[in-house]
Design a protein around this motif. Sequence first.
Motif, PDB file in Angstrom:
ATOM      1  N   GLN A  40       0.836  -1.202   0.000  1.00  0.00           N
ATOM      2  CA  GLN A  40       0.000   0.000   0.000  1.00  0.00           C
ATOM      3  C   GLN A  40       0.873   1.255   0.000  1.00  0.00           C
ATOM      4  O   GLN A  40       1.825   1.345   0.776  1.00  0.00           O
ATOM      5  N   ALA A  41       0.554   2.210  -0.838  1.00  0.00           N
ATOM      6  CA  ALA A  41       1.342   3.428  -0.907  1.00  0.00           C
ATOM      7  C   ALA A  41       1.118   4.265   0.341  1.00  0.00           C
ATOM      8  O   ALA A  41       0.019   4.324   0.876  1.00  0.00           O
ATOM      9  N   ALA A  42       2.192   4.913   0.787  1.00  0.00           N
ATOM     10  CA  ALA A  42       2.095   5.680   2.021  1.00  0.00           C
ATOM     11  C   ALA A  42       1.435   7.041   1.789  1.00  0.00           C
ATOM     12  O   ALA A  42       0.714   7.529   2.635  1.00  0.00           O
ATOM     13  N   ALA A  43       1.677   7.616   0.601  1.00  0.00           N
ATOM     14  CA  ALA A  43       1.307   9.020   0.389  1.00  0.00           C
ATOM     15  C   ALA A  43      -0.192   9.328   0.526  1.00  0.00           C
ATOM     16  O   ALA A  43      -0.555  10.170   1.333  1.00  0.00           O
ATOM     17  N   PRO A  44      -1.078   8.620  -0.186  1.00  0.00           N
ATOM     18  CA  PRO A  44      -2.490   8.973  -0.075  1.00  0.00           C
ATOM     19  C   PRO A  44      -3.062   8.633   1.290  1.00  0.00           C
ATOM     20  O   PRO A  44      -4.080   9.156   1.710  1.00  0.00           O
ATOM     21  N   TYR A  45      -2.355   7.776   1.960  1.00  0.00           N
ATOM     22  CA  TYR A  45      -2.828   7.270   3.237  1.00  0.00           C
ATOM     23  C   TYR A  45      -2.563   8.267   4.373  1.00  0.00           C
ATOM     24  O   TYR A  45      -3.408   8.493   5.226  1.00  0.00           O
ATOM     25  N   SER A  46      -1.381   8.873   4.320  1.00  0.00           N
ATOM     26  CA  SER A  46      -0.989   9.736   5.436  1.00  0.00           C
ATOM     27  C   SER A  46      -1.904  10.949   5.508  1.00  0.00           C
ATOM     28  O   SER A  46      -2.341  11.473   4.496  1.00  0.00           O
ATOM     29  N   GLY A  47      -2.220  11.359   6.715  1.00  0.00           N
ATOM     30  CA  GLY A  47      -3.032  12.555   6.892  1.00  0.00           C
ATOM     31  C   GLY A  47      -4.521  12.309   6.942  1.00  0.00           C
ATOM     32  O   GLY A  47      -5.289  13.206   7.243  1.00  0.00           O
ATOM     33  N   ARG A  48      -4.919  11.088   6.666  1.00  0.00           N
ATOM     34  CA  ARG A  48      -6.364  10.800   6.640  1.00  0.00           C
ATOM     35  C   ARG A  48      -7.031  10.995   7.985  1.00  0.00           C
ATOM     36  O   ARG A  48      -8.226  11.230   8.055  1.00  0.00           O
ATOM     37  N   LEU A  49      -6.241  10.853   9.044  1.00  0.00           N
ATOM     38  CA  LEU A  49      -6.814  11.008  10.389  1.00  0.00           C
ATOM     39  C   LEU A  49      -6.222  12.222  11.109  1.00  0.00           C
ATOM     40  O   LEU A  49      -6.242  12.282  12.336  1.00  0.00           O
ATOM     41  N   ALA A  50      -5.720  13.176  10.333  1.00  0.00           N
ATOM     42  CA  ALA A  50      -5.163  14.392  10.936  1.00  0.00           C
ATOM     43  C   ALA A  50      -6.239  15.073  11.769  1.00  0.00           C
ATOM     44  O   ALA A  50      -7.390  15.165  11.345  1.00  0.00           O
ATOM     45  N   GLY A  51      -5.878  15.509  12.959  1.00  0.00           N
ATOM     46  CA  GLY A  51      -6.827  16.196  13.827  1.00  0.00           C
ATOM     47  C   GLY A  51      -7.698  15.274  14.654  1.00  0.00           C
ATOM     48  O   GLY A  51      -8.476  15.732  15.476  1.00  0.00           O
ATOM     49  N   LYS A  52      -7.569  13.986  14.425  1.00  0.00           N
ATOM     50  CA  LYS A  52      -8.370  13.014  15.185  1.00  0.00           C
ATOM     51  C   LYS A  52      -7.536  12.386  16.300  1.00  0.00           C
ATOM     52  O   LYS A  52      -6.323  12.239  16.171  1.00  0.00           O
ATOM     53  N   THR A  53      -8.229  12.000  17.349  1.00  0.00           N
ATOM     54  CA  THR A  53      -7.574  11.253  18.426  1.00  0.00           C
ATOM     55  C   THR A  53      -8.040   9.804  18.379  1.00  0.00           C
ATOM     56  O   THR A  53      -9.243   9.542  18.296  1.00  0.00           O
ATOM     57  N   VAL A  54      -7.090   8.897  18.403  1.00  0.00           N
ATOM     58  CA  VAL A  54      -7.397   7.468  18.386  1.00  0.00           C
ATOM     59  C   VAL A  54      -6.817   6.836  19.659  1.00  0.00           C
ATOM     60  O   VAL A  54      -5.633   6.993  19.944  1.00  0.00           O
ATOM     61  N   THR A  55      -7.668   6.164  20.410  1.00  0.00           N
ATOM     62  CA  THR A  55      -7.208   5.449  21.603  1.00  0.00           C
ATOM     63  C   THR A  55      -7.236   3.952  21.315  1.00  0.00           C
ATOM     64  O   THR A  55      -8.255   3.433  20.863  1.00  0.00           O
ATOM     65  N   VAL A  56      -6.113   3.309  21.562  1.00  0.00           N
ATOM     66  CA  VAL A  56      -6.003   1.875  21.287  1.00  0.00           C
ATOM     67  C   VAL A  56      -5.658   1.152  22.590  1.00  0.00           C
ATOM     68  O   VAL A  56      -4.729   1.556  23.288  1.00  0.00           O
ATOM     69  N   THR A  57      -6.417   0.114  22.917  1.00  0.00           N
ATOM     70  CA  THR A  57      -5.990  -0.745  24.021  1.00  0.00           C
ATOM     71  C   THR A  57      -5.261  -1.933  23.409  1.00  0.00           C
ATOM     72  O   THR A  57      -5.653  -2.432  22.351  1.00  0.00           O
ATOM     73  N   ALA A  58      -4.196  -2.362  24.056  1.00  0.00           N
ATOM     74  CA  ALA A  58      -3.380  -3.435  23.476  1.00  0.00           C
ATOM     75  C   ALA A  58      -2.792  -4.318  24.568  1.00  0.00           C
ATOM     76  O   ALA A  58      -2.716  -3.919  25.729  1.00  0.00           O
ATOM     77  N   GLY A  59      -2.376  -5.512  24.153  1.00  0.00           N
ATOM     78  CA  GLY A  59      -1.741  -6.434  25.082  1.00  0.00           C
ATOM     79  C   GLY A  59      -2.751  -7.273  25.838  1.00  0.00           C
ATOM     80  O   GLY A  59      -3.918  -7.358  25.453  1.00  0.00           O
ATOM     81  N   GLY A  60      -2.289  -7.883  26.910  1.00  0.00           N
ATOM     82  CA  GLY A  60      -3.159  -8.746  27.708  1.00  0.00           C
ATOM     83  C   GLY A  60      -3.106  -8.334  29.167  1.00  0.00           C
ATOM     84  O   GLY A  60      -2.033  -8.025  29.693  1.00  0.00           O
ATOM     85  N   THR A  61      -4.265  -8.313  29.808  1.00  0.00           N
ATOM     86  CA  THR A  61      -4.284  -7.919  31.217  1.00  0.00           C
ATOM     87  C   THR A  61      -3.745  -9.053  32.085  1.00  0.00           C
ATOM     88  O   THR A  61      -3.761 -10.225  31.701  1.00  0.00           O
ATOM     89  N   ARG A  62      -3.266  -8.694  33.246  1.00  0.00           N
ATOM     90  CA  ARG A  62      -2.749  -9.648  34.228  1.00  0.00           C
ATOM     91  C   ARG A  62      -3.485  -9.433  35.540  1.00  0.00           C
ATOM     92  O   ARG A  62      -3.541  -8.305  36.032  1.00  0.00           O
ATOM     93  N   GLU A  63      -4.021 -10.509  36.068  1.00  0.00           N
ATOM     94  CA  GLU A  63      -4.857 -10.429  37.269  1.00  0.00           C
ATOM     95  C   GLU A  63      -4.121 -11.064  38.438  1.00  0.00           C
ATOM     96  O   GLU A  63      -3.881 -12.272  38.426  1.00  0.00           O
ATOM     97  N   PRO A  64      -3.741 -10.265  39.434  1.00  0.00           N
ATOM     98  CA  PRO A  64      -2.886 -10.787  40.501  1.00  0.00           C
ATOM     99  C   PRO A  64      -3.581 -11.781  41.431  1.00  0.00           C
ATOM    100  O   PRO A  64      -4.763 -11.638  41.747  1.00  0.00           O
ATOM    101  N   LEU A  65      -2.807 -12.781  41.813  1.00  0.00           N
ATOM    102  CA  LEU A  65      -3.230 -13.757  42.832  1.00  0.00           C
ATOM    103  C   LEU A  65      -2.604 -13.422  44.182  1.00  0.00           C
ATOM    104  O   LEU A  65      -3.193 -13.619  45.229  1.00  0.00           O
ATOM    105  N   ASP A  66      -1.364 -12.970  44.113  1.00  0.00           N
ATOM    106  CA  ASP A  66      -0.607 -12.563  45.296  1.00  0.00           C
ATOM    107  C   ASP A  66       0.514 -11.666  44.780  1.00  0.00           C
ATOM    108  O   ASP A  66       0.546 -11.363  43.583  1.00  0.00           O
ATOM    109  N   PRO A  67       1.414 -11.196  45.639  1.00  0.00           N
ATOM    110  CA  PRO A  67       2.414 -10.218  45.147  1.00  0.00           C
ATOM    111  C   PRO A  67       3.317 -10.749  44.034  1.00  0.00           C
ATOM    112  O   PRO A  67       3.932  -9.957  43.321  1.00  0.00           O
ATOM    113  N   VAL A  68       3.406 -12.064  43.871  1.00  0.00           N
ATOM    114  CA  VAL A  68       4.346 -12.577  42.865  1.00  0.00           C
ATOM    115  C   VAL A  68       3.676 -13.356  41.732  1.00  0.00           C
ATOM    116  O   VAL A  68       4.341 -13.755  40.786  1.00  0.00           O
ATOM    117  N   ARG A  69       2.358 -13.551  41.784  1.00  0.00           N
ATOM    118  CA  ARG A  69       1.704 -14.393  40.769  1.00  0.00           C
ATOM    119  C   ARG A  69       0.499 -13.692  40.163  1.00  0.00           C
ATOM    120  O   ARG A  69      -0.141 -12.855  40.795  1.00  0.00           O
TER     121      ARG A  69
END
Length: 239
Positions: free
Chosen positions: A1-30
């Motif tokens: 995909q060409a970069a040129a027509p693509y860049s700027g399409r979301l100028a002025g917009k805010t995008v929030t992304v959640t990523a990764g995996g959560t970790r749920e504690p059992l105790d201080p080490v697990r």
Amino acid sequence: QAAAPYSGRLAGKTVTVTAGGTREPLDPVRFLGNRSSGKQGAAIAEAALAAGAQVRLIAAHMEVPVPAGVELVQVETALELRKAVHAAAASTDVLVMAAAVADFRPGENAETKIKKRDDGADPVITLVRNPDILQETVQRRAESGTGPALIVGFAAETGDGSASVLEYGRRKLERKGCDLLVLNQVGRSLVFGQDTTEVRILSPLDGPGTEPAAVAGSKAEIARHILDRIAEELDAALP
Ligand code: CTP
Ligand code: CA
């Protein structure tokens, strides 16, 4: 995909992304965790930056580097991720929920390390449900009339004897109420940690008989495809 027509399409917009995996504690080490690498979320953040957006990354445990140029909010647990998403919701145009959020957390987080017992009895871990952050965010938007213009969910499904991947995807889209659902087919080669994958983007506006096209590629290519769709939806929503 060409970069040129693509860049700027979301100028002025805010995008929030959640990523990764959560970790749920059992105790201080697990903790209880999952195999999400954060690759897809990081690729989406990068594609959003390339499209000119201001990008906030709410990162649970990630195995890949955080893209330079994002505003980073680090979280550990589903409850922390929820807080961060709610805080971000009022000031973001787009919310992309790529994180693998733990469905359950240990009912108790011991203050001290759980030790093996002298009597040999095995410990029992009780799990409690975590809130559905995506569903909640959609609901809060409906109730308050403010929030992200576009809320994008993710789903990884295998399908089984009772329903296909697409059917499960459609049900999930309806249950969550989000504006787009990125559906991953999880097959023999797992999505987790892989560099290439195949997705379909589902919308509640799809006609009942339509089969959204499957797009295969690297996570970077998929991310650009998702961002293209996001830009289209935003263009269509705004006067
Ligand atoms: N999600 C969320 N909060 C949760 C669980 C999931 O916000 N407690 C979000 C994920 O980030 C993803 C979408 O919901 O964008 C779908 O996640 P998934 O695990 O597929 O959905 P579940 O409703 O948990 O369904 P399942 O029982 O199939 O795991
Ligand atoms: Ca889940």
